[in-house]
Design a protein around this motif. Structure first.
Motif, PDB file in Angstrom:
ATOM      1  N   UNK A   1       0.838  -1.201  -0.019  1.00  0.00           N
ATOM      2  CA  UNK A   1      -0.172  -0.038  -0.061  1.00  0.00           C
ATOM      3  C   UNK A   1       0.973   1.030   0.004  1.00  0.00           C
ATOM      4  N   UNK A   2       0.539   2.279  -0.841  1.00  0.00           N
ATOM      5  CA  UNK A   2       1.190   3.654  -0.609  1.00  0.00           C
ATOM      6  C   UNK A   2       0.113   4.575  -0.928  1.00  0.00           C
ATOM      7  N   UNK A   3       0.363   5.507   0.080  1.00  0.00           N
ATOM      8  CA  UNK A   3      -0.424   6.782   0.105  1.00  0.00           C
ATOM      9  C   UNK A   3       0.372   7.898   0.105  1.00  0.00           C
ATOM     10  N   UNK A   4       0.066   8.809  -0.754  1.00  0.00           N
ATOM     11  CA  UNK A   4       0.813  10.116  -0.698  1.00  0.00           C
ATOM     12  C   UNK A   4      -0.089  11.427  -0.908  1.00  0.00           C
ATOM     13  N   UNK A   5       0.187  12.305  -0.284  1.00  0.00           N
ATOM     14  CA  UNK A   5      -0.539  13.540  -0.063  1.00  0.00           C
ATOM     15  C   UNK A   5       0.362  14.661  -0.699  1.00  0.00           C
ATOM     16  N   UNK A   6       0.200  15.219  -1.637  1.00  0.00           N
ATOM     17  CA  UNK A   6       1.219  16.497  -2.156  1.00  0.00           C
ATOM     18  C   UNK A   6       0.655  17.586  -2.298  1.00  0.00           C
ATOM     19  N   UNK A   7       1.466  18.876  -1.634  1.00  0.00           N
ATOM     20  CA  UNK A   7       0.694  20.154  -1.539  1.00  0.00           C
ATOM     21  C   UNK A   7       1.314  21.016  -2.543  1.00  0.00           C
ATOM     22  N   UNK A   8       2.636  20.879  -3.057  1.00  0.00           N
ATOM     23  CA  UNK A   8       3.043  21.945  -3.911  1.00  0.00           C
ATOM     24  C   UNK A   8       3.383  21.324  -5.221  1.00  0.00           C
ATOM     25  N   UNK A   9       3.681  20.048  -5.515  1.00  0.00           N
ATOM     26  CA  UNK A   9       3.848  19.449  -6.860  1.00  0.00           C
ATOM     27  C   UNK A   9       2.947  18.419  -7.136  1.00  0.00           C
ATOM     28  N   UNK A  10       2.851  17.785  -8.227  1.00  0.00           N
ATOM     29  CA  UNK A  10       2.342  16.397  -8.468  1.00  0.00           C
ATOM     30  C   UNK A  10       3.217  15.279  -8.244  1.00  0.00           C
ATOM     31  N   UNK A  11       2.665  14.299  -7.620  1.00  0.00           N
ATOM     32  CA  UNK A  11       3.575  13.196  -6.862  1.00  0.00           C
ATOM     33  C   UNK A  11       4.599  12.875  -8.012  1.00  0.00           C
ATOM     34  N   UNK A  12       5.818  12.440  -7.604  1.00  0.00           N
ATOM     35  CA  UNK A  12       6.682  11.996  -8.473  1.00  0.00           C
ATOM     36  C   UNK A  12       6.164  10.925  -9.249  1.00  0.00           C
ATOM     37  N   UNK A  13       5.584   9.865  -8.551  1.00  0.00           N
ATOM     38  CA  UNK A  13       5.207   8.660  -9.199  1.00  0.00           C
ATOM     39  C   UNK A  13       4.239   8.942 -10.271  1.00  0.00           C
ATOM     40  N   UNK A  14       3.304  10.274 -10.460  1.00  0.00           N
ATOM     41  CA  UNK A  14       2.319  10.468 -11.330  1.00  0.00           C
ATOM     42  C   UNK A  14       3.217  11.438 -12.481  1.00  0.00           C
ATOM     43  N   UNK A  15       4.250  11.759 -12.391  1.00  0.00           N
ATOM     44  CA  UNK A  15       4.697  12.773 -13.319  1.00  0.00           C
ATOM     45  C   UNK A  15       5.048  12.265 -14.633  1.00  0.00           C
ATOM     46  N   UNK A  16       4.857  13.034 -15.795  1.00  0.00           N
ATOM     47  CA  UNK A  16       5.040  12.887 -17.024  1.00  0.00           C
ATOM     48  C   UNK A  16       6.578  13.153 -17.350  1.00  0.00           C
ATOM     49  N   UNK A  17       7.520  12.545 -18.323  1.00  0.00           N
ATOM     50  CA  UNK A  17       8.819  13.204 -18.246  1.00  0.00           C
ATOM     51  C   UNK A  17       8.959  14.522 -18.462  1.00  0.00           C
ATOM     52  N   UNK A  18       7.955  15.130 -19.320  1.00  0.00           N
ATOM     53  CA  UNK A  18       8.189  16.646 -19.719  1.00  0.00           C
ATOM     54  C   UNK A  18       7.837  17.358 -18.278  1.00  0.00           C
ATOM     55  N   UNK A  19       6.877  16.876 -17.671  1.00  0.00           N
ATOM     56  CA  UNK A  19       6.778  17.579 -16.194  1.00  0.00           C
ATOM     57  C   UNK A  19       7.696  17.498 -15.148  1.00  0.00           C
ATOM     58  N   UNK A  20       8.385  16.127 -15.213  1.00  0.00           N
ATOM     59  CA  UNK A  20       9.375  15.838 -14.167  1.00  0.00           C
ATOM     60  C   UNK A  20      10.410  16.914 -14.665  1.00  0.00           C
ATOM     61  N   UNK A  21      10.961  17.022 -15.959  1.00  0.00           N
ATOM     62  CA  UNK A  21      11.989  17.673 -16.471  1.00  0.00           C
ATOM     63  C   UNK A  21      11.717  19.261 -16.273  1.00  0.00           C
ATOM     64  N   UNK A  22      10.691  19.969 -16.264  1.00  0.00           N
ATOM     65  CA  UNK A  22      10.185  21.125 -16.076  1.00  0.00           C
ATOM     66  C   UNK A  22      10.408  21.441 -14.439  1.00  0.00           C
ATOM     67  N   UNK A  23       9.974  20.458 -13.778  1.00  0.00           N
ATOM     68  CA  UNK A  23       9.891  20.961 -12.342  1.00  0.00           C
ATOM     69  C   UNK A  23      11.551  20.822 -11.702  1.00  0.00           C
ATOM     70  N   UNK A  24      12.111  19.684 -12.282  1.00  0.00           N
ATOM     71  CA  UNK A  24      13.518  19.788 -11.671  1.00  0.00           C
ATOM     72  C   UNK A  24      14.351  20.652 -12.200  1.00  0.00           C
ATOM     73  N   UNK A  25      14.056  21.040 -13.427  1.00  0.00           N
ATOM     74  CA  UNK A  25      14.910  22.164 -14.369  1.00  0.00           C
ATOM     75  C   UNK A  25      14.628  23.371 -13.851  1.00  0.00           C
ATOM     76  N   UNK A  26      13.731  23.628 -13.018  1.00  0.00           N
ATOM     77  CA  UNK A  26      13.223  25.111 -12.485  1.00  0.00           C
ATOM     78  C   UNK A  26      13.983  25.471 -11.125  1.00  0.00           C
ATOM     79  N   UNK A  27      14.799  24.254 -10.770  1.00  0.00           N
ATOM     80  CA  UNK A  27      15.362  24.305  -9.249  1.00  0.00           C
ATOM     81  C   UNK A  27      16.373  25.305  -9.394  1.00  0.00           C
ATOM     82  N   UNK A  28      16.655  26.068  -8.100  1.00  0.00           N
ATOM     83  CA  UNK A  28      17.697  27.096  -7.966  1.00  0.00           C
ATOM     84  C   UNK A  28      18.646  26.830  -6.805  1.00  0.00           C
ATOM     85  N   UNK A  29      19.604  26.664  -6.769  1.00  0.00           N
ATOM     86  CA  UNK A  29      20.658  27.117  -8.161  1.00  0.00           C
ATOM     87  C   UNK A  29      20.265  25.930  -8.693  1.00  0.00           C
ATOM     88  N   UNK A  30      20.263  26.111 -10.154  1.00  0.00           N
ATOM     89  CA  UNK A  30      19.883  25.114 -11.283  1.00  0.00           C
ATOM     90  C   UNK A  30      20.861  24.021 -11.150  1.00  0.00           C
TER      91      UNK A  30
END
Length: 292
Positions: free
Chosen positions: A121-150
């Protein structure tokens, strides 16, 4: 200005492949890369090839050959495949990629992936992003690529690959019971642009319709919200044990303590009760998709 022939003949160096260093604190990773490097060196020496000669044959600079053989760099699959051909290893070197590819991922991600791979069983509540298990490659790349420092482009791809590798949990048989609660506000934020956002919403609809997945949305007009302390993860295993983590409890560290787990289960259960039902949640996501 270099010609096509010059580019083709240029040997790859560290500048071409940043971010593939071995984490010195990752004992298992260090051991794997050291073993693979030692095998490569022994086979190269056994056929009488110098490092520079071997490097040219596989398309890498001599310095990279020494670092890979010395266990200081993580070889790519391309390197291992070419080395297998050049050294006539009959697939033995190429096969080491199965272990090497796991070492590419950060230790914490591997540990999380291992837990998820064994959980029933896995339960996840996310408040700031879409849970990593649910992210598409494009979305994951955009989220990770927006980090600062890059992060460097290579590190971004490495982290995206690690995040996507965890999604093999959806292919498990028997399938685990998965539940997710996501914030509507997050689903309204077009991270990565309109097309990437549409693909992400479509992915949520696809996953939310799986028989073993319960996907819920916390609406923006909810006047009572028990998830304001942040993210919650709960994983349960077949032997009756469990592990949980919350940003707002127990210093954010994973816990196995039954009393602390009961607190997290109470919070997660309350959040699920406050969120839209699974049917209403899918309808809300369809509505958001229609608005794009």
């Amino acid at each position: 200005m270099t010609t096509v022939d010059e580019d083709a003949g240029r040997l790859k160096t560290e500048a071409d492949e940043p971010g593939w260093e071995v984490d010195p604190d990752d004992e298992w990773g260090v051991a794997v890369i050291a073993t693979v490097g030692r095998q490569l060196k022994l086979r190269r020496e056994a056929v009488g090839m110098r490092a520079g000669e071997f490097g040219k044959a596989v398309g890498y600079g001599e310095d990279m050959v020494y670092k890979i053989e010395g266990g200081k760099r993580i070889p790519r699959q391309e390197y291992l495949d070419k080395a297998d051909d050049v050294l006539k290893a009959g697939g033995l070197i190429a096969a080491t990629w199965e272990d090497v590819k796991k070492v590419r991922y950060p230790k914490k991600v591997r540990e999380l992936g291992k837990l998820e791979a064994n959980a029933v069983e896995i339960g996840v509540y996310e408040c700031n992003i879409i849970a990593g298990l649910l992210q598409t490659p494009e979305h994951a790349r955009a989220v990770i690529g927006a980090a600062q420092p890059p992060y460097s482009p290579d590190d971004v791809e490495r982290m995206v690959a690690a995040r996507l590798a965890r999604q093999s949990v959806f292919e498990r048989d028997p399938a685990p019971a998965l539940s997710f609660v996501l914030e509507e506000g997050v689903l309204r934020r077009p991270i990565g642009g309109t097309m990437a956002w549409r693909r992400q919403l479509e992915r949520l609809l696809e996953v939310g319709r799986l028989h073993n997945v319960v996907l819920q949305v916390m609406p923006m007009n909810c006047d009572t919200h028990s998830g304001l302390d942040g993210r919650i993860e709960l994983l349960k295993f077949s032997d009756g044990t469990a592990v949980g983590r919350s940003d707002g409890a127990f210093n954010g560290r994973p816990t196995h303590d039954p009393k602390q787990l009961r607190i997290l289960e109470l919070r997660y259960g309350t959040i699920r009760a406050q969120a839209l039902s699974p049917r209403e949640s899918l309808a809300r996501i369809e509505q958001l998709l229609g608005e794009t």
